[in-house]
Motif scaffolding. Structure first.
Motif, PDB file in Angstrom:
ATOM      1  N   PHE A 273       0.764  -1.351   0.051  1.00 57.80           N
ATOM      2  CA  PHE A 273      -0.024   0.130  -0.090  1.00 57.80           C
ATOM      3  C   PHE A 273       0.741   1.269   0.031  1.00 57.80           C
ATOM      4  N   ALA A 274       2.157   1.205   0.181  1.00 64.38           N
ATOM      5  CA  ALA A 274       3.097   2.356   0.013  1.00 64.38           C
ATOM      6  C   ALA A 274       2.800   3.275  -1.129  1.00 64.38           C
ATOM      7  N   SER A 275       2.811   4.479  -0.709  1.00 61.55           N
ATOM      8  CA  SER A 275       2.778   5.531  -1.980  1.00 61.55           C
ATOM      9  C   SER A 275       4.134   6.151  -2.251  1.00 61.55           C
ATOM     10  N   VAL A 276       5.154   5.631  -1.347  1.00 60.94           N
ATOM     11  CA  VAL A 276       6.408   6.178  -1.498  1.00 60.94           C
ATOM     12  C   VAL A 276       7.375   5.086  -1.916  1.00 60.94           C
ATOM     13  N   PRO A 277       8.330   5.159  -2.513  1.00 59.50           N
ATOM     14  CA  PRO A 277       9.596   4.012  -2.765  1.00 59.50           C
ATOM     15  C   PRO A 277       9.882   3.371  -1.658  1.00 59.50           C
ATOM     16  N   ILE A 278       9.816   2.030  -1.532  1.00 58.36           N
ATOM     17  CA  ILE A 278      10.600   1.269  -0.427  1.00 58.36           C
ATOM     18  C   ILE A 278      11.839   0.553  -0.588  1.00 58.36           C
ATOM     19  N   ILE A 279      12.725   0.864   0.228  1.00 56.86           N
ATOM     20  CA  ILE A 279      14.034  -0.150   0.434  1.00 56.86           C
ATOM     21  C   ILE A 279      13.955  -0.970   1.545  1.00 56.86           C
ATOM     22  N   ASP A 280      14.355  -2.232   1.531  1.00 59.92           N
ATOM     23  CA  ASP A 280      14.317  -3.157   2.610  1.00 59.92           C
ATOM     24  C   ASP A 280      15.736  -3.444   3.048  1.00 59.92           C
ATOM     25  N   VAL A 281      16.219  -2.848   4.202  1.00 59.79           N
ATOM     26  CA  VAL A 281      17.591  -3.081   4.771  1.00 59.79           C
ATOM     27  C   VAL A 281      17.977  -4.857   4.638  1.00 59.79           C
ATOM     28  N   GLY A 282      16.677  -5.501   5.277  1.00 60.94           N
ATOM     29  CA  GLY A 282      17.097  -6.872   5.169  1.00 60.94           C
ATOM     30  C   GLY A 282      17.880  -7.313   6.385  1.00 60.94           C
ATOM     31  N   LEU A 283      17.638  -6.877   7.529  1.00 64.00           N
ATOM     32  CA  LEU A 283      18.361  -7.308   8.718  1.00 64.00           C
ATOM     33  C   LEU A 283      18.585  -8.988   8.827  1.00 64.00           C
ATOM     34  N   PRO A 284      19.728  -9.368   9.407  1.00 57.29           N
ATOM     35  CA  PRO A 284      19.880 -10.661   9.594  1.00 57.29           C
ATOM     36  C   PRO A 284      18.930 -11.412  10.399  1.00 57.29           C
ATOM     37  N   ASP A 285      18.573 -12.666  10.224  1.00 58.51           N
ATOM     38  CA  ASP A 285      17.726 -13.635  10.925  1.00 58.51           C
ATOM     39  C   ASP A 285      17.644 -13.300  12.264  1.00 58.51           C
ATOM     40  N   GLY A 286      16.604 -13.103  12.939  1.00 56.87           N
ATOM     41  CA  GLY A 286      16.751 -13.030  14.553  1.00 56.87           C
ATOM     42  C   GLY A 286      17.232 -11.812  14.973  1.00 56.87           C
ATOM     43  N   GLN A 287      17.511 -10.899  14.280  1.00 52.67           N
ATOM     44  CA  GLN A 287      18.201  -9.772  14.780  1.00 52.67           C
ATOM     45  C   GLN A 287      17.447  -8.402  14.602  1.00 52.67           C
ATOM     46  N   ASP A 288      17.595  -7.278  15.529  1.00 55.42           N
ATOM     47  CA  ASP A 288      16.994  -6.075  15.163  1.00 55.42           C
ATOM     48  C   ASP A 288      17.912  -5.095  15.073  1.00 55.42           C
ATOM     49  N   CYS A 289      17.618  -3.937  14.856  1.00 55.87           N
ATOM     50  CA  CYS A 289      18.419  -2.628  14.535  1.00 55.87           C
ATOM     51  C   CYS A 289      19.513  -2.420  15.622  1.00 55.87           C
ATOM     52  N   ASN A 290      19.301  -2.666  16.885  1.00 50.31           N
ATOM     53  CA  ASN A 290      20.233  -2.252  17.916  1.00 50.31           C
ATOM     54  C   ASN A 290      20.960  -3.561  17.905  1.00 50.31           C
ATOM     55  N   GLN A 291      20.781  -4.843  17.829  1.00 46.86           N
ATOM     56  CA  GLN A 291      21.764  -6.066  17.706  1.00 46.86           C
ATOM     57  C   GLN A 291      22.682  -5.822  16.812  1.00 46.86           C
ATOM     58  N   VAL A 292      22.336  -5.352  15.627  1.00 43.04           N
ATOM     59  CA  VAL A 292      23.386  -5.064  14.493  1.00 43.04           C
ATOM     60  C   VAL A 292      24.048  -3.769  14.667  1.00 43.04           C
ATOM     61  N   LEU A 293      23.399  -2.849  15.252  1.00 39.79           N
ATOM     62  CA  LEU A 293      24.422  -1.695  15.576  1.00 39.79           C
ATOM     63  C   LEU A 293      25.444  -2.220  16.624  1.00 39.79           C
ATOM     64  N   MET A 294      24.988  -2.824  17.795  1.00 35.20           N
ATOM     65  CA  MET A 294      25.987  -3.312  18.454  1.00 35.20           C
ATOM     66  C   MET A 294      27.245  -4.357  17.903  1.00 35.20           C
ATOM     67  N   ASP A 295      26.893  -4.873  16.900  1.00 32.30           N
ATOM     68  CA  ASP A 295      27.618  -5.714  16.144  1.00 32.30           C
ATOM     69  C   ASP A 295      28.742  -5.077  15.178  1.00 32.30           C
ATOM     70  N   GLY A 296      28.217  -3.695  15.076  1.00 35.15           N
ATOM     71  CA  GLY A 296      29.108  -2.746  14.032  1.00 35.15           C
ATOM     72  C   GLY A 296      28.948  -3.041  12.785  1.00 35.15           C
ATOM     73  N   ARG A 297      27.484  -3.741  12.211  1.00 36.66           N
ATOM     74  CA  ARG A 297      27.030  -3.932  10.860  1.00 36.66           C
ATOM     75  C   ARG A 297      26.141  -2.968  10.340  1.00 36.66           C
ATOM     76  N   LEU A 298      25.318  -2.086  11.063  1.00 36.01           N
ATOM     77  CA  LEU A 298      24.154  -1.510  10.806  1.00 36.01           C
ATOM     78  C   LEU A 298      24.502  -0.465   9.820  1.00 36.01           C
ATOM     79  N   TYR A 299      25.747   0.305   9.819  1.00 36.94           N
ATOM     80  CA  TYR A 299      25.969   1.153   8.531  1.00 36.94           C
ATOM     81  C   TYR A 299      26.349   0.760   7.346  1.00 36.94           C
ATOM     82  N   ASP A 300      26.900  -0.437   7.406  1.00 33.38           N
ATOM     83  CA  ASP A 300      27.039  -1.130   6.074  1.00 33.38           C
ATOM     84  C   ASP A 300      25.986  -1.617   5.524  1.00 33.38           C
TER      85      ASP A 300
END
Length: 319
Positions: A273-300
């Motif tokens: 239903f989005a009226s704006v273009p969508i980009i999916d970051v695709g976080l690793p299985d079982g992880q959220d943004c904070n966990q990926v940040l703590m692992d040092g991979r969120l920026y990449d």
């Protein structure tokens, strides 16, 4: 005097505030545990189950068997049923196992009663402590100091609270509070809507014509904000065109929902239903943004997703 049942006592209610059904499942049946923070259904541990019939609910902090048991369990009742103890003995067992001290129980009981009686979130916000919240977010959650410098958060009774703000000609005002437990005890996420109605967390960061990140939970929003300054958090059960309409001025929605089935399904639902273009970051299985940040991979991960979307857009324009 009217009889007071065990489940009505302050101590019992406090334990059921501090300990979640997910904590009990993780301890008693680790093979059934799929993480906390979301509701899901597994096979009931109390009877032979050919199909999953045991529902763990985040909102209610209850476990419900829709099969042979046909029962609803709170955390203490799960312990009692699993150990074949009485509920009073199970209550003592849970307190001992999770090392719940009396002062912690009293604070949890007071907080539970307080949140039930407060009509709006402003009173809780006024009592919160900013240094304690910052210490937790920076020291435990790894949120960069630069992000916290422009973030409002306060701690109270073992929880960190985040205000949902809406800007007006008179400045910003709070419409709701979302909170996260600062330990593994108690409901992980709570949401308190004010009398003026709720709003997305982080809405004040959205800039027209710029990308906006979309994730689950305020701590995930702060994590993603280290890469994308405009970031909001959403409640998955509320996702709809109307709910996300305040984000339509953004140039693109950068979806960074949790790397689980609920997150993936919700991302596809938004895509429909989005009226704006969508980009999916695709976080690793079982992880959220904070966990990926703590692992040092969120920026990449975010940068790769943005570059991939940009190259696809260029190729489409050439074709």
């Amino acid at each position: 005097m009217a009889r007071q049942y065990l489940s009505q006592t302050r101590e019992y209610q406090a334990v059921c505030t501090l300990v979640s059904v997910f904590d009990m499942v993780k301890m008693l049946w680790p093979q059934l545990y799929r993480g906390g923070g979301r509701s899901y259904t597994v096979k009931c541990p109390f009877h032979d189950d050919s199909t999953a019939s045991f529902r763990l609910s985040v909102e209610r902090n209850k476990a419900t068997c829709f099969g042979a048991c046909a029962r609803v369990f709170d955390p203490v009742e799960l312990a009692a049923e699993a150990t074949e103890m009485s509920r009073s003995d199970a209550l003592r067992w849970v307190i001992q196992h999770f090392d719940l001290d009396v002062s912690l129980l009293e604070r949890a009981s007071a907080l539970s009663r307080y949140e039930e009686t407060v009509a709006d979130p402003y009173e809780i916000w006024d009592q919160g402590d900013e240094p304690e919240a910052r210490e937790y977010l920076e020291g435990v959650r790894g949120i960069p100091s630069a992000v916290l410098d422009s973030t409002m958060a306060r701690a109270l009774n073992g929880r960190v609270y985040f205000p949902h703000l809406v800007q007006s000609e008179y400045g910003g005002f709070i419409t709701a509070l979302s909170s996260r437990a600062m330990s593994d005890l108690g409901p992980r996420h709570l949401y308190m809507e004010g009398p003026l109605g709720g709003s997305l967390y982080g809405l004040e960061t959205v800039v027209p014509g710029r990308p906006v990140g979309i994730c689950e939970g305020a701590i995930d929003a702060l994590s993603l904000r280290s890469v994308l300054p405009s970031t909001v958090s959403v409640r998955l059960k509320s996702l709809s065109p109307e709910y996300l309409r305040p984000l339509e001025a953004a140039s693109v929605w950068v979806m960074a929902l949790d790397g689980d089935q609920a997150g993936r399904v919700s991302t596809e639902r938004v895509r429909q239903f989005a009226s704006v273009p969508i980009i999916d970051v695709g976080l690793p299985d079982g992880q959220d943004c904070n966990q990926v940040l703590m692992d040092g991979r969120l920026y990449d991960l975010v940068v790769v997703a943005l570059r991939k979307a940009q190259s696809e857009q260029i190729r489409a324009s050439i074709v």
